[in-house]
Scaffold this active site. Structure first.
Site, PDB file in Angstrom:
ATOM      1  N   ASP A   1      38.394  19.176  -4.081  1.00  0.00           N
ATOM      2  CA  ASP A   1      38.662  18.479  -3.023  1.00  0.00           C
ATOM      3  C   ASP A   1      38.074  17.214  -2.701  1.00  0.00           C
ATOM      4  OD1 ASP A   1      36.332  19.614  -3.324  1.00  0.00           O
ATOM      5  OD2 ASP A   1      35.770  19.904  -1.120  1.00  0.00           O
TER       6      ASP A   1
ATOM      7  N   GLU B   1      34.439  22.238  -2.683  1.00  0.00           N
ATOM      8  CA  GLU B   1      33.066  22.306  -3.014  1.00  0.00           C
ATOM      9  C   GLU B   1      32.267  21.359  -2.027  1.00  0.00           C
ATOM     10  OE1 GLU B   1      29.287  20.893  -4.310  1.00  0.00           O
ATOM     11  OE2 GLU B   1      30.948  19.241  -3.981  1.00  0.00           O
ATOM     12  N   GLU B   2      33.144  20.678  -1.508  1.00  0.00           N
ATOM     13  CA  GLU B   2      32.336  19.902  -0.268  1.00  0.00           C
ATOM     14  C   GLU B   2      31.877  20.637   0.975  1.00  0.00           C
ATOM     15  OE1 GLU B   2      31.007  17.087  -0.726  1.00  0.00           O
ATOM     16  OE2 GLU B   2      32.229  15.876  -2.549  1.00  0.00           O
TER      17      GLU B   2
ATOM     18  N   HIS C   1      30.630   9.421  -1.407  1.00  0.00           N
ATOM     19  CA  HIS C   1      30.912   9.577  -0.058  1.00  0.00           C
ATOM     20  C   HIS C   1      30.970   8.435   0.821  1.00  0.00           C
ATOM     21  CE1 HIS C   1      29.639  14.199  -0.432  1.00  0.00           C
ATOM     22  NE2 HIS C   1      29.974  13.920  -1.375  1.00  0.00           N
TER      23      HIS C   1
END
Ligand code: ZN
Ligand code: ZN
Length: 432
Positions: A101, A167-168, A403
Site C-alpha cells: 500500500d 500495512e499502513e 511518510h
C-alpha cells in the site's frame, strides 16, 4: 533481554565464517533481473494505491507471478496475492512477504515516475504516494520470485510469496493487513516454517542491511479514558466533580508508569496521550473528559506491566477525586511486537554478512514504531530487516523521512534486497 545479548555474543563469534551455504551465483542472477526490478518499481511508484484499495497493484503482481507458472491466489484479505513455488522435493516452507500500500501523501519530486494519483481516504479525495517504499518491496519480491523460479532445481520444499495489503492500516471501519491474512490462513496449507520480510530505509546507506534480534519494533496498544465528573458553573467549582483537574492528574501519573515502574535498561517503552477533549467554554466545568493515547512496548513483560498499571492509576485517581473513569484497552486494534526470533536471526546472520559484506551488516537498536509483520511472527519464527535506500552522497540528516512528500529511496538499493530474500530462502532450506 538476556536471550538477546546471548544471541549477539554468539553471532559476533560467528562473523568470521561467512562461507557460502549454497552454490548458486545469486549476485549474477540478481544483476540479470535488476533492470526488471527497477521498471516494476517505477510502475508501482507511478500508480500507488491506498490501503485495502490495491486492486490494480494486485492485478499487476498476480499476472507476473502467473507468468512464472506459480500457483497464484488473489483476493486474500481483500487485495492480497499469495503464490506458491513448489520445488517438488520434500523440505521446509519458507514465506517471503512484501507489503503493497501507498499513503495519502502528495509527492514532491522531479522523478519521471512520480505519482500524480488521487485516491479516496475516509471520504475525502487525497493525493496518493508510495511514501514508505512499499513499491520497492513488491519489486524486490517479484525479483526474488523470478530468481527462485529459475533455480527451482536447487530448492527443496516450497516458497510462499505473500503480497500483503494495508500495512499502513485499513481505512476507518475496515480491517486489513497481516492480521486478516493470518486469520484467512495464509500461514497454513502448506504450513509455513519461517517467514522473512524487509523494509527499505531512506536513512540507511544503499548496500547496508540492518537487523536486530528479539524485540525489534514495538507492540501498539491504543487506549481511551473517559472521566465522568459533575458539571457546574466555573465560578462554583465546589459544586462540581471536575473531570479536567482529574484528567490532568491522570496524565501526569500515567507518565510515571514508564519512568518509575518499568525496568528501562531492558527495553524502551512509551505511553503517550494523543488527544484530550472536554468542555466548551470558559465558565463551565464540564461533566466529562475524553482522552486517547498509545502504548509502545518491546517486550511482553513491559506490555503486561502497563496493562496492570494503567487501570490501577486511572481508577485510584478517579476515586481520589470523587470521579468515575472508564478505560478501554486496547481500544480498537492492537499490533504485537515485531519480534525477530533469536535462533533464526543467529542462523541467518552469516547469510546477511555474506550477502551484504560483514562491514555492511549492522546490528540496529529497536524502534518504538510498529509493523504488522508482527502478526506473522506471532505464529511462526520470522526475521524482519532493513535494507538501505539512501544514496551514499546524501547525509543521514539530509535524507527525507518516511511518510513525507520528499521521501526518496534509490533504485540501486533494491539489488541487495533481492539477494537477501533469495539467500534467506536458499540458506534456510539448506539448514532445515
Ligand atoms: Zn509506513
Ligand atoms: Zn512501511
Amino acid at each position: 533481554m538476556y536471550r538477546k545479548m546471548l544471541s549477539i555474543a554468539v553471532a559476533g563469534a560467528m562473523s568470521l565464517s561467512v562461507a557460502s551455504a549454497n552454490t548458486v551465483d545469486v549476485d549474477a542472477l540478481a544483476s540479470k533481473v535488476e533492470a526488471d526490478v527497477i521498471s516494476w518499481r517505477h510502475h508501482f511508484h507511478e500508480f500507488p494505491e491506498l490501503s485495502n484499495r490495491e486492486f490494480k497493484t494486485a492485478e499487476y503482481v498476480a499476472s507476473y507471478l502467473k507468468s512464472l507458472g506459480l500457483q497464484v491466489q488473489t483476493g486474500v484479505a481483500k487485495t492480497g496475492v499469495v503464490a506458491i513455488l513448489d520445488s517438488g522435493k520434500p523440505g521446509p516452507v519458507v514465506a517471503l512477504r512484501a507489503d503493497m500500500d501507498g499513503l495519502p501523501v502528495k509527492e514532491e519530486s522531479a522523478l519521471s515516475y512520480r505519482s500524480n494519483q488521487l485516491g479516496e481516504y475516509n471520504g475525502k479525495e487525497v493525493p496518493v504516494m508510495h511514501a514508505c517504499g512499499h513499491d520497492t518491496h513488491m519489486a524486490m519480491l517479484m525479483g526474488a520470485a523470478k530468481i527462485l523460479t529459475d533455480i527451482k532445481g536447487e530448492l527443496k520444499g516450497k516458497v510462499k510469496f505473500i503480497f500483503q495489503p494495508a500495512e499502513e492500516g485499513a481505512p476507518a471501519g475496515e480491517k486489513g493487513g497481516a492480521e486478516v491474512m493470518v486469520k484467512e490462513g495464509v500461514l497454513k496449507n502448506p504450513d509455513v516454517d519461517a517467514i522473512f520480510g524487509l523494509h527499505i530505509s531512506a536513512n540507511t546507506d544503499v548496500g547496508t542491511v540492518r537487523y536486530n534480534s528479539g524485540g525489534t519494533m514495538a507492540a501498539v496498544d491504543p487506549f481511551k479514558i473517559v472521566v465522568h465528573g459533575k458539571q457546574a458553573h466555573g465560578a462554583y467549582p465546589w459544586k462540581s466533580v471536575d473531570p479536567i483537574v482529574t484528567s490532568a492528574q491522570m496524565i501526569m501519573s500515567i507518565q510515571t508508569i514508564v519512568s518509575r515502574e518499568l525496568k528501562l535498561i531492558d527495553d524502551a517503552a512509551v505511553v503517550s496521550i494523543g488527544s484530550i477533549h472536554g468542555g466548551n467554554r470558559s465558565n463551565i466545568i464540564p461533566s466529562e473528559v475524553e482522552m486517547v493515547g498509545t502504548i509502545r512496548t518491546l517486550n511482553k513483560a513491559a506490555r503486561e506491566h502497563i496493562y496492570e498499571a494503567l487501570p490501577r492509576k486511572v481508577k485510584a485517581i478517579a476515586e481520589s477525586m470523587g470521579a468515575e473513569a472508564e478505560l478501554t484497552l486496547p481500544l480498537d486494534y492492537y499490533y504485537p511486537i515485531t519480534y525477530n526470533d533469536p535462533e533464526l536471526t543467529q542462523q541467518m546472520l552469516p547469510t546477511m554478512q555474506r550477502t551484504a559484506g560483514v562491514e555492511n551488516t549492522l546490528l540496529s537498536k529497536p524502534v518504538t514504531g510498529a509493523e504488522d509483520f508482527s502478526f506473522f511472527q506471532e505464529q511462526v519464527p520470522g526475521l524482519y530487516v532493513w535494507v538501505g535506500g539512501k544514496p551514499l552522497d546524501v547525509s543521514e540528516e539530509d535524507s527525507p523521512a518516511h511518510h513525507t512528500p520528499e521521501f526518496y529511496v534509490d533504485d540501486s538499493g533494491m539489488k541487495l534486497g533481492v539477494k537477501l530474500l533469495t539467500n534467506f530462502t536458499l540458506d534456510y532450506m539448506a539448514k532445515h
